[in-house]
Enzyme design. Structure first.
Site, PDB file in Angstrom:
ATOM      1  CG  ASP A  25       0.144 -71.543  -4.839  1.00  0.00           C
ATOM      2  OD1 ASP A  25       0.387 -70.368  -5.110  1.00  0.00           O
ATOM      3  OD2 ASP A  25       0.799 -72.516  -5.265  1.00  0.00           O
ATOM      4  CD  GLU A  89       4.672 -78.541   6.778  1.00  0.00           C
ATOM      5  OE1 GLU A  89       3.807 -78.874   5.928  1.00  0.00           O
ATOM      6  OE2 GLU A  89       4.511 -77.600   7.573  1.00  0.00           O
TER       7      GLU A  89
END
Length: 1114
Positions: A25, A89
């Site tokens: 993105d 993450e």
């Protein structure tokens, strides 16, 4: 713009920033731009490369990179949930936020924050797909999915940046950099490792700064030692320091000045070095101050002075503050709010550090004790006990949490037991700084006395006792409050933080740790028992308390007090003393002896220095058998003494201020000498159920402020003499046998609270209800109250100043139970009269008054009201009315006009007529006749429905009120009261108030004079005025009134003149005013008569400016 659970003191970070993002993105757009700007700014930023992301599992390198980064930026985008890599993450980032205090900044790029927070729509579906595609086993998949949802919700709930609110990526990138730079600034100050609740403090202090608009903003942070003042000041400094040309944070000012005689100069050198970024040498304080003023002159500076204990410290460092440039900020932290007052810091610019909330306390303690946000298993209850002991003091939570870290349950229990008697030394030393800073030994004595004996006691009570000890408690207590060592809580009770209390008690204990008999104050139960049992008390002992409620009664010989010759304060409960009471100290100021067993105070007990003597729950039948002069006694409390039959002779207690005898069921006699107590302020006789009456002399006590006789069921009467108690502000007499409210009660100017005869509340709320009972006893649920019980029936007229609260409420115009015929009220100004009367008349228009437009289809009737000599006029009017009403002609055709020289006529539609007293040089007014034309749907007799007649003199600001009984039987004295208040040129209105069922069409006033050839004659006038004032919408009737003359702009009415008698040439007086004060238009409504009287009572009260509540119980 950021969020973290803490800011680490100075960890070894390898990276300044870690960026978590979905590469598909944003890698080549927003993230690329952000990375470039951060790098150009010299910020070490970790950005994972594409090769790493192609791996199947998130690698150790990435996890390590996250854990050694100072800040993590999370870039949420539309396809973020499609990446299990991003989500894993994110889990690590949120873990580091919790365990390391990592700063986390969420950025929402082309996605709404609520979509991420609640995992809505396509985002939520993608999240489930990621979990299912990554984990085959259903149970594992569900567990991971729930973890991801949790961290997504947590992260998106943090304070962050919504890209949709920015015009371009560039603007968003700049804002991100602006948000994180302060966190990476080398000039920021290290703060606490676990800043629980710190953010809210910072926001509030910054808010105080931003609200100020002056050239130099000064803000104070005030609180007790260990409350977090310095931590908050540092955090505020870190938040705002980049806005200023120069900055300086001067820490530990008190410590520097105490430890070094050159301390002031060292502090000056530090401030100059901070501002100039060079080392400066100062040779004298005066030169240092001059140098500082020159250096900061005109500069926008931020200066923080931490732990200021003396105003001179501020003067040395900042001079008079005028040298700073516009926009400068000075922050001062102190334990002494008086310093801020000297600095002229407004109360709205002082931030008071309060104790931490319960949940925050437990969290902060847990971080220090367990290195996580909540207690570990098995330590929950112990942790809550320690946190409760700390009472929200951050210092204590930090010290005790660190002390208990990694200790066993047994060790925890031992520490808690010790804390009950001996405070932690680190906490004690920190808190003791405030005590040591007290330079006056008398203030220290006050502090220690309160620590040991008076917490929770009334401030005025404690002040009285300690003043009796020569300690100047008024100023002393004020100083302790300023120094954050003492506070005043609800109901004026003295309060103190538990750790401050323990610090004070420890100061006393330390003076003789192993021999309590050598301490100045004894309060600990075991220590006191030990001293009295072993007879080890010494001359050092000044105060002692022993309560045996837990273990039953105990008895000692009085000789155990023989060596305590300085004993000032003594409190005993369930303790008996035998032997010679001469052994007790002659220095006693306060004796609080509960549940004593003697029948009277021993004769050999020396009480000459007593200030307060309390014998609650005692067995005394007679207080003193042989009365002795107690010149200093101010407080006598004999409450709950069930066998006490009579009060003492008060002639020997000339300075008594408070007499408290609650719940003495056998008390039947109050010595009449109570009337001689000129300084008495409080009398409390609550629940003295055998007491039949109060001595008449008691009502002469002019200084008594509070009288309590509630529960005295045999007292059946309060005398009218109670009005002599000029200072009485509180009267509590509920549940007595009193059946009538004394007339004089509501005449009092000072009564603020009353509870009597079923009425209870503030006088402004209660008095109207009392009036209602006098107005219409037959309608009122409290009909047992006679209208004017006890007042002299010979009183026929009463003059009242408008400041006399409530007096008008018992006006006899509203009852028929006395001979009081007139109340005359004197207002203070024209404005007061007009405003209040206008409000009164607006209310009164609800009394079913109407105009001709609503009465044309009803037959007309009339009533004549005569005042003074008016027989001839009444006869003439009677004939005219009889003929006119029978033929139903128009009123104008049959109501007589002027008949010079006999009378002058004024007519007006509605219930009132306005006129100006005409010139009359040869003879005076002989009488006044009122002619009221009305209609009625009922067979009502007008005299029965007549409520009152008001004569309003706008020139003299007076209102005279005549009740119905007076109006229908006017005598010479009544007429004198009317005419004595009328002078030539006075503007006057006469208002006739009727009750339910009558509709007033027109009112005429005839001023009757004797024969005179020189009298100026005015034609009769009929006034029609268009209404311009709309009465409040809440009135039940559609009422419109015209402002009273002079209230608003002067009216210019249409005047209809009736031709004078042909034998006389009549000329209008140039001074004559023909405005009508009120035109009323209403619809009749069948409301109960009761409502009419209620509104009238309320309106009359409001009219006379009596500061009463507009609410009236009906």
């Amino acid at each position: 713009m950021y969020s973290s659970s803490s800011s680490s003191t100075n960890p070894q970070y390898l990276h300044d920033v870690f960026i978590n993002f979905r590469g598909e993105d944003t890698r080549r757009t927003f993230v690329s731009h952000l990375y470039a700007v951060l790098s150009n700014a010299g910020i070490n930023t970790f950005l994972d490369n594409e090769k790493l992301e192609k791996g199947e599992e998130i690698g150790h390198e990435l996890l390590q990179a996250i854990s050694v980064s100072h800040i993590s930026i999370i870039v949420f985008s539309k396809s973020y949930a499609e990446s299990s890599w991003c989500l894993n993450e994110l889990e690590k980032i949120m873990e580091c936020r919790t365990t390391q205090g990592q700063v986390v900044l969420p950025v929402f790029y082309d996605i709404d924050p609520s979509v991420v927070r609640h995992q809505k729509g396509e985002f939520g579906k993608a999240l489930e797909v990621s979990a299912k595609s990554r984990y085959i086993i259903e149970e594992v998949m569900e567990r991971v999915l729930n973890r991801w949802k949790k961290v997504l919700t947590e992260a998106s709930s943090l304070s962050g940046l919504d890209g949709n609110t920015f015009r371009s990526d560039r603007e968003l990138v700049n804002k991100v950099v602006e948000a994180i730079l302060p966190k990476l600034d080398n000039n920021t100050l290290p703060i606490t490792e676990f800043p629980v609740g710190l953010e809210s403090h910072v926001k509030q202090v910054v808010g105080l700064i931003e609200k100020q608009t002056g050239n130099v903003c000064i803000v104070g942070i005030w609180g007790m030692g260990g409350s977090g003042k310095t931590t908050v000041a540092k955090a505020v400094y870190n938040e705002i320091h980049r806005r200023f040309d120069c900055t300086s944070f001067i820490e530990n000012i008190r410590e520097v000045c105490e430890q070094d005689t050159r301390g002031h100069m060292h502090l000056q050198q530090q401030l100059l070095s901070d501002v100039l970024k060079t080392k400066e040498k100062i040779h004298s304080i005066a030169l240092g101050t001059t140098r500082i003023q020159k250096v900061v002159s005109g500069k926008k500076a931020l200066v923080v002075l931490d732990d200021v204990t003396d105003f001179q410290q501020i003067r040395v460092l900042c001079g008079d503050n005028k040298c700073f440039g516009s926009g400068s900020v000075l922050i001062v932290t102190t334990r002494d709010v008086h310093i801020l007052k000297l600095l002229k810091v407004g109360s709205d610019s002082v931030y008071k550090m309060e104790e931490m909330h319960k949940n925050e306390s437990l969290e902060l303690f847990s971080w220090h004790a367990f290195r996580k946000a909540s207690p570990k298993g098995g330590f929950g209850e112990l942790s809550r006990s320690v946190a409760s002991y700390c009472r929200g003091l951050p210092l204590a939570l930090e010290v005790l949490g660190s002390y208990l870290f990694d200790r066993t349950k047994q060790e925890w229990t031992s520490v808690l037991s010790k804390l009950e008697r001996i405070p932690n030394d680190q906490v004690h030393e920190k808190l003791r700084i405030s005590y040591d800073g007290l330079k006056d030994d008398t203030v220290k004595d006050i502090f220690l006395d309160i620590c040991c004996f008076f917490i929770g006691k009334d401030r005025a009570y404690v002040t009285e006792i300690l003043n009796g000890c020569g300690l100047y408690a008024d100023i002393g207590i004020a100083l302790l409050i300023d120094r954050s060592l003492l506070k005043v809580e609800k109901n004026n009770k003295l309060g103190m933080h538990d750790l401050i209390r323990d610090m004070g008690r420890e100061i006393v204990r330390e003076t003789s740790a192993r021999e309590p008999g050598k301490r100045s104050r004894l309060w600990f139960h075991d220590d006191v028992l030990d001293v009295l049992t072993k007879n080890t008390g010494t001359e050092t002992v000044e105060a002692l308390i022993l309560s045996m409620q837990r273990t039953g009664r105990v008895s000692f010989s009085t000789n155990v007090f023989q060596d305590m010759k300085k004993l000032r304060l003594l409190q005993l409960d369930r303790v008996d003393l035998t032997g010679d009471f001469g052994y007790l100290s002659k220095q006693l100021r306060w004796v609080n002896w509960q549940r004593s067993t003697f029948n009277s105070v021993p004769n050999d007990f020396d009480q000459e220095n007593l200030v307060a003597f309390e014998l609650k729950h005692s067995n005394v039948k007679q207080v003193w058998k042989e009365a002795r002069l107690l010149q200093k006694l101010k407080i006598l409390n004999l409450s709950h003494s069930r066998h006490l039959q009579s009060t003492p002779d008060f002639t020997k207690l000339p300075n008594l201020e408070k007499l408290i005898m609650k719940d003495c069921p056998s008390l039947s006699n109050i010595h009449p000498s109570i009337g001689d107590l000129e300084n008495l302020l409080l009398i409390n006789l609550k629940d003295c159920s055998s007491l039949v009456n109060l001595p008449r002399k008691m009502y002469k006590l002019r200084k008594v402020k509070t009288l309590i006789i509630s529960g005295c069921s045999k007292i059946v009467k309060l005398e009218e003499d109670i009005a002599q108690m000029k200072s009485l502000t509180t009267l509590i007499a509920a549940d007595t046998g009193v059946k009538q409210v004394p007339f004089s009660i509501v005449r009092s100017k000072n009564i603020g609270y009353i509870s009597l005869c079923g009425y209870e509340g503030l006088s402004r709320d209660v008095f109207p209800s009392i009036i209602w009972s006098w107005m219409s006893p037959t309608m009122n649920s409290l009909a047992r109250i006679p209208p004017f019980g006890g007042i002299s029936m010979s009183l026929v007229s009463l003059g009242v100043d408008s400041n006399n609260l409530g007096l008008i409420y018992q006006s006899p115009i509203l009852s028929s139970g006395s001979k009081l015929r007139c109340v005359s009220v004197q207002c203070h100004s024209e404005i007061q009269l007009k405003q209040e009367l206008r409000r009164f008349l607006s209310e009164l228009t609800q009394l079913e008054i109407s105009l001709a437009s609503q009465t044309s289809d009803l037959s007309l009737k009339s009533i004549l009201i005569g005042m003074g000599s008016c027989h001839i006029v009444n006869e003439t009017l009677g004939k005219s009315l009889s003929q006119g009403l029978s033929t139903n002609d128009s009123i104008a055709s049959f109501l007589p006009g002027n008949n010079y020289p006999s009378w002058l006529a004024y007519t007006c539609e509605g219930p009132s007529v306005y006129f100006q007293v005409p010139k009359d040089s040869d003879c005076g007014m002989k009488g006044i006749t009122l002619c009221v034309i009305y209609s009625s749907t009922l067979e009502n007799i007008a005299t029965e429905c007549l409520a009152s007649v008001l004569v309003i003199n706008y020139t003299k600001f007076t209102i005279q009120i005549y009740k119905r009984d007076t109006v229908i039987s006017f005598n010479d004295e009544d007429w004198k009261s009317v005419v004595s208040n009328l002078e030539v040129g006075d503007n006057v209105e006469i208002f006739v108030a009727f009750g339910h069922g009558l509709t007033v069409k027109e009112t005429a006033v005839y001023l009757i004079y004797g024969q005179s050839t020189s009298m100026e004659v005015e034609p009769s006038v009929t006034v029609e005025v268009e209404p311009i004032l709309e009465v409040a919408a809440q009135l039940s009737l559609d009422v419109k009134t015209e402002p009273l003359p002079g209230v608003e702009a002067q009216l210019s009415p249409d005047v209809k003149k009736t031709e004078p008698s042909p034998s006389v040439e009549a000329q209008p007086s140039p001074d004559m005013k023909t405005e009508s004060p009120l035109t009323v238009k209403t619809e009749p409504s069948p409301k109960p008569n009761e409502k009419i009287f209620v509104r009238l009572a309320k309106s009359v009260g409001v009219c006379f400016c009596l500061n009463q509540s507009p609410k009236l119980r009906s």
